[in-house]
Design an enzyme around this catalytic site. Structure first.
Site, PDB file in Angstrom:
ATOM      1  N   ASN A  13      55.519  55.068  40.925  1.00  0.00           N
ATOM      2  CA  ASN A  13      55.686  54.484  39.772  1.00  0.00           C
ATOM      3  C   ASN A  13      54.877  54.531  38.459  1.00  0.00           C
ATOM      4  O   ASN A  13      53.971  53.947  38.620  1.00  0.00           O
ATOM      5  CB  ASN A  13      56.291  52.957  40.024  1.00  0.00           C
ATOM      6  N   LYS A  15      54.852  53.300  35.608  1.00  0.00           N
ATOM      7  CA  LYS A  15      54.831  52.394  34.633  1.00  0.00           C
ATOM      8  C   LYS A  15      54.669  53.069  33.128  1.00  0.00           C
ATOM      9  O   LYS A  15      55.260  54.252  32.813  1.00  0.00           O
ATOM     10  CB  LYS A  15      53.907  51.459  34.985  1.00  0.00           C
ATOM     11  N   HIS A  99      62.514  45.942  39.330  1.00  0.00           N
ATOM     12  CA  HIS A  99      60.902  45.526  39.520  1.00  0.00           C
ATOM     13  C   HIS A  99      60.237  44.407  38.939  1.00  0.00           C
ATOM     14  O   HIS A  99      61.111  43.841  38.019  1.00  0.00           O
ATOM     15  CB  HIS A  99      60.244  46.768  38.621  1.00  0.00           C
ATOM     16  N   GLU A 101      57.755  43.481  37.220  1.00  0.00           N
ATOM     17  CA  GLU A 101      57.592  43.462  35.779  1.00  0.00           C
ATOM     18  C   GLU A 101      58.739  43.253  34.695  1.00  0.00           C
ATOM     19  O   GLU A 101      58.504  42.663  33.780  1.00  0.00           O
ATOM     20  CB  GLU A 101      56.675  44.694  35.820  1.00  0.00           C
ATOM     21  N   GLY A 177      49.684  45.411  41.127  1.00  0.00           N
ATOM     22  CA  GLY A 177      48.615  45.756  40.145  1.00  0.00           C
ATOM     23  C   GLY A 177      47.483  45.123  40.305  1.00  0.00           C
ATOM     24  O   GLY A 177      46.337  44.900  39.583  1.00  0.00           O
TER      25      GLY A 177
HETATM   26  C1  PEP Z   1      54.416  48.796  41.358  1.00  0.00           C
HETATM   27  O1  PEP Z   1      54.458  48.865  40.106  1.00  0.00           O
HETATM   28  O2  PEP Z   1      55.550  48.742  41.947  1.00  0.00           O
HETATM   29  C2  PEP Z   1      53.255  48.525  42.175  1.00  0.00           C
HETATM   30  C3  PEP Z   1      53.502  48.483  43.377  1.00  0.00           C
HETATM   31  O3  PEP Z   1      52.012  48.690  41.506  1.00  0.00           O
HETATM   32  P1  PEP Z   1      50.517  48.681  42.043  1.00  0.00           P
HETATM   33  O4  PEP Z   1      50.984  49.746  43.488  1.00  0.00           O
HETATM   34  O5  PEP Z   1      49.661  49.043  41.179  1.00  0.00           O
HETATM   35  O6  PEP Z   1      50.332  47.442  43.076  1.00  0.00           O
END
Ligand code: PEP
Length: 266
Positions: A13, A15, A99, A101, A177
């Site tokens: 992902n 983002k 997600h 976020e 994150g």
């Molecule tokens: C995500 O955005 O789905 C995610 C798991 O991010 P990260 O690996 O940066 O924690």
């Protein structure tokens, strides 16, 4: 169709990161690094503006294209939104929905996410539905209640015929994150078991056994193998580490299951 159950399914992902040039560079590096490897399934989800460019680079490779979101109408006066039709037109096979976020920073509700899930499945996209609890919810022993609610409401009205086009990503919000904080392999396994149990109650035991459940939350090359080898962890959803081709490919390699040794480890 979702990938073979014995294959781990790794999703990147990206983002809201990369420029067009960086997205192309990253996609080329992942394609090159994957080569003809077919013991693991891989999808990358770039930002909307780069789907077309990345899709061109992925053509002929073993890596699928996914989107990070959609709007649950085929077309219309929805300024700034992106439809299932557009995603399919660009060659997307997968879409990430729900997600954390989007749930927590953009206020998406289970009801709205459910509309997207239904629209995507009806249109013929494969859905990766994210679920997961906040730290406060975990500390208040609400993890299973939150996962139950997100599954029940997020999958309301979903037809059993489409379940092979659905996977679930367990992403504890407190582990996304962060630099270092991730669920322990035991915590991931426990949550995956709860998700599979609830899914079985909703759609039947057979569907629950074939359901692909990814773990997401600060998966890095150093911790990928430990989580991917746990019972019921069928793949991983990778955020920040997917922006670095070497790190992403190292995680992909950690997910390779050799069919010759798999049977012996049971
Ligand atoms: C995500 O955005 O789905 C995610 C798991 O991010 P990260 O690996 O940066 O924690």
């Amino acid at each position: 169709m979702m990938p073979d159950i014995r294959h781990k399914f790794i999703v990147g992902n990206w983002k809201m990161y990369t420029t067009a040039a960086e997205a192309r560079r990253l996609a080329r590096a992942v394609v090159q690094g994957m080569g003809i490897e077919d013991r693991v399934s891989v999808t990358v989800c770039p930002p909307f503006p780069y789907l077309a460019a990345v899709g061109e680079i992925l053509k002929g490779s073993r890596i699928a294209l996914g989107a990070q979101n959609l709007y649950p109408e085929r077309e219309g006066a929805f300024t700034g939104e992106v439809s299932t039709t557009m995603l399919l037109d660009l060659g997307c096979r997968y879409v990430i929905l729900g997600h954390s976020e989007r749930r927590h920073k953009l206020g998406e509700s289970d009801t709205f996410i459910n509309k997207k899930v239904q629209a995507a499945l009806t249109a013929g996209l494969d859905v990766i539905l994210c679920v997961g609890e906040t730290l406060g919810q975990r500390n208040a022993n609400l993890t299973n209640a939150v996962l139950d609610r997100q599954l029940i409401q997020g999958l309301a009205g979903v037809s059993s015929d489409t379940l092979m086009h659905l996977s679930i990503a367990y992403e504890p919000v407190w582990a996304i994150g962060t630099h270092g904080r991730h669920a322990s392999p035991e915590q991931a396994e426990e949550a995956h078991t709860a998700i599979r149990r609830r899914f079985g109650q909703m759609f039947g035991e057979k569907s629950a056994q074939t359901l692909v459940i990814h773990y997401g939350g600060s998966v890095k090359p150093g911790n990928a193998a430990a989580v991917l080898c746990r019972q019921g962890v069928d793949g991983a959803l990778i955020g920040s580490a997917s922006l670095n081709a070497d790190q992403f490919l190292a995680i992909v390699r950690a997910g390779i299951v050799d069919p010759q040794t798999e049977g012996n480890s049971a």
